[in-house]
Motif scaffolding. Structure first.
Motif, PDB file in Angstrom:
ATOM      1  N   ILE A  60       0.841  -1.201   0.000  1.00  0.00           N
ATOM      2  CA  ILE A  60       0.000   0.000   0.000  1.00  0.00           C
ATOM      3  C   ILE A  60       0.879   1.254   0.000  1.00  0.00           C
ATOM      4  O   ILE A  60       0.612   2.225  -0.721  1.00  0.00           O
ATOM      5  N   LEU A  61       1.932   1.239   0.819  1.00  0.00           N
ATOM      6  CA  LEU A  61       2.845   2.376   0.878  1.00  0.00           C
ATOM      7  C   LEU A  61       3.494   2.639  -0.478  1.00  0.00           C
ATOM      8  O   LEU A  61       3.502   3.772  -0.974  1.00  0.00           O
ATOM      9  N   ILE A  62       4.035   1.587  -1.074  1.00  0.00           N
ATOM     10  CA  ILE A  62       4.710   1.733  -2.356  1.00  0.00           C
ATOM     11  C   ILE A  62       3.744   2.247  -3.417  1.00  0.00           C
ATOM     12  O   ILE A  62       4.058   3.165  -4.182  1.00  0.00           O
ATOM     13  N   GLY A  63       2.553   1.651  -3.466  1.00  0.00           N
ATOM     14  CA  GLY A  63       1.575   2.031  -4.478  1.00  0.00           C
ATOM     15  C   GLY A  63       1.057   3.439  -4.302  1.00  0.00           C
ATOM     16  O   GLY A  63       1.001   4.214  -5.269  1.00  0.00           O
ATOM     17  N   SER A  64       0.699   3.806  -3.068  1.00  0.00           N
ATOM     18  CA  SER A  64       0.097   5.118  -2.826  1.00  0.00           C
ATOM     19  C   SER A  64       1.113   6.253  -2.970  1.00  0.00           C
ATOM     20  O   SER A  64       0.861   7.247  -3.658  1.00  0.00           O
ATOM     21  N   TYR A 108      11.884   4.402  -6.889  1.00  0.00           N
ATOM     22  CA  TYR A 108      12.485   4.999  -5.695  1.00  0.00           C
ATOM     23  C   TYR A 108      11.804   4.504  -4.419  1.00  0.00           C
ATOM     24  O   TYR A 108      12.459   4.019  -3.498  1.00  0.00           O
ATOM     25  N   TYR A 109      10.483   4.613  -4.381  1.00  0.00           N
ATOM     26  CA  TYR A 109       9.772   4.227  -3.160  1.00  0.00           C
ATOM     27  C   TYR A 109       9.619   2.708  -3.027  1.00  0.00           C
ATOM     28  O   TYR A 109       9.361   2.212  -1.931  1.00  0.00           O
ATOM     29  N   GLY A 110       9.799   1.993  -4.122  1.00  0.00           N
ATOM     30  CA  GLY A 110       9.842   0.534  -4.026  1.00  0.00           C
ATOM     31  C   GLY A 110      11.031   0.069  -3.218  1.00  0.00           C
ATOM     32  O   GLY A 110      10.996  -0.989  -2.575  1.00  0.00           O
TER      33      GLY A 110
END
Length: 247
Positions: free
Chosen positions: A30-34, A53-55
């Protein structure tokens, strides 16, 4: 009750807690996607997308905050009550806190590895062509450190509430100076220098070097830092933990 049975008992306690299970499985995705979606217009240069980057950084964030799961496994009220009988069992005090570290680490290492593989092959996150396994190892080493740190704070403060209240501050500082949500070099040389004290900075820089430059120059030193930090936490646990205070 032998050590293996204690580890199994602790592992089952984590699995039975829906909140802990959620935060260590679905929450990272959820964190990576949002965040990747919200920040997608701010990336794109040098073939680095916001999801790339956030992945990476959100997996680092998740692996580190497992220290909260570890403290819950050790001294959450309902779990602590059920674990009290272990104190009176013929086991060493090391087995009591080590079982919490190992059971939490097993959970984190399994699910975080699965999430990285899913991110690479389902969400097309760039974890490198042949470097995914090295990234998984780094995340697992950070997970081990997080587990050891969470248990250490429980040994110091002797309660989940006390441990978590201080852990939240430590997590915030490590994440800020580790450049997890944004690169810290933009904040000046002083902040950038302080950031070198954060193990998350080492992990973040090491992973991005591997992915985009095929640079493994700080790979082994980073693993060494995580391993030595974990051992230090365990040694301190052995010195200060008193089973009678666990009751």
């Amino acid at each position: 009750m032998n050590f293996i049975r204690i580890v199994k008992f602790d592992f089952k306690n984590i699995i039975r807690n829906p909140m802990l299970l959620f935060f260590n499985t679905i929450f990272p995705l959820i964190l990576i996607g949002s965040i990747g979606f919200v920040m997608k217009n701010g990336y794109g240069s040098f073939n680095v997308t916001s999801y790339d980057y956030y992945g990476v950084t959100m997996m680092i964030f998740t692996a580190f905050i497992i220290c909260i799961t570890a403290s819950n496994t050790f001294m959450e009220k309902s779990v602590k009550k059920g674990n009290t009988r272990i104190v009176y069992a013929p086991v060493s005090k090391a087995e009591i806190y080590l079982s919490k570290i190992i059971s939490t680490y097993i959970l984190g290492s399994i699910f975080y590895s699965i999430i990285i593989v899913l991110g690479k092959y389902v969400l097309n996150i760039n974890y490198g062509t042949r470097s995914t396994i090295y990234i998984i190892i780094l995340i697992n080493m950070l997970t081990l450190f997080g587990c050891c740190l969470g248990v250490l704070f429980c040994c110091i403060f002797k309660s989940e509430e006390g441990a978590n209240s201080v852990l939240q501050i430590v997590i915030m500082l490590f994440i800020f100076f580790g450049g997890v949500f944004f690169p810290v070099y933009s904040l000046g040389k002083i902040v950038e220098s302080i950031s070198n004290l954060s193990p998350l900075k080492w992990i973040t820089e090491c992973i991005f070097r591997i992915i985009y430059d095929n640079d493994f120059s700080i790979y082994l030193p980073t693993i060494g830092v995580m391993l030595v930090s974990s051992i230090i936490c365990i040694v301190i646990c052995q010195i200060i933990f008193k089973p009678e205070e666990y009751v």
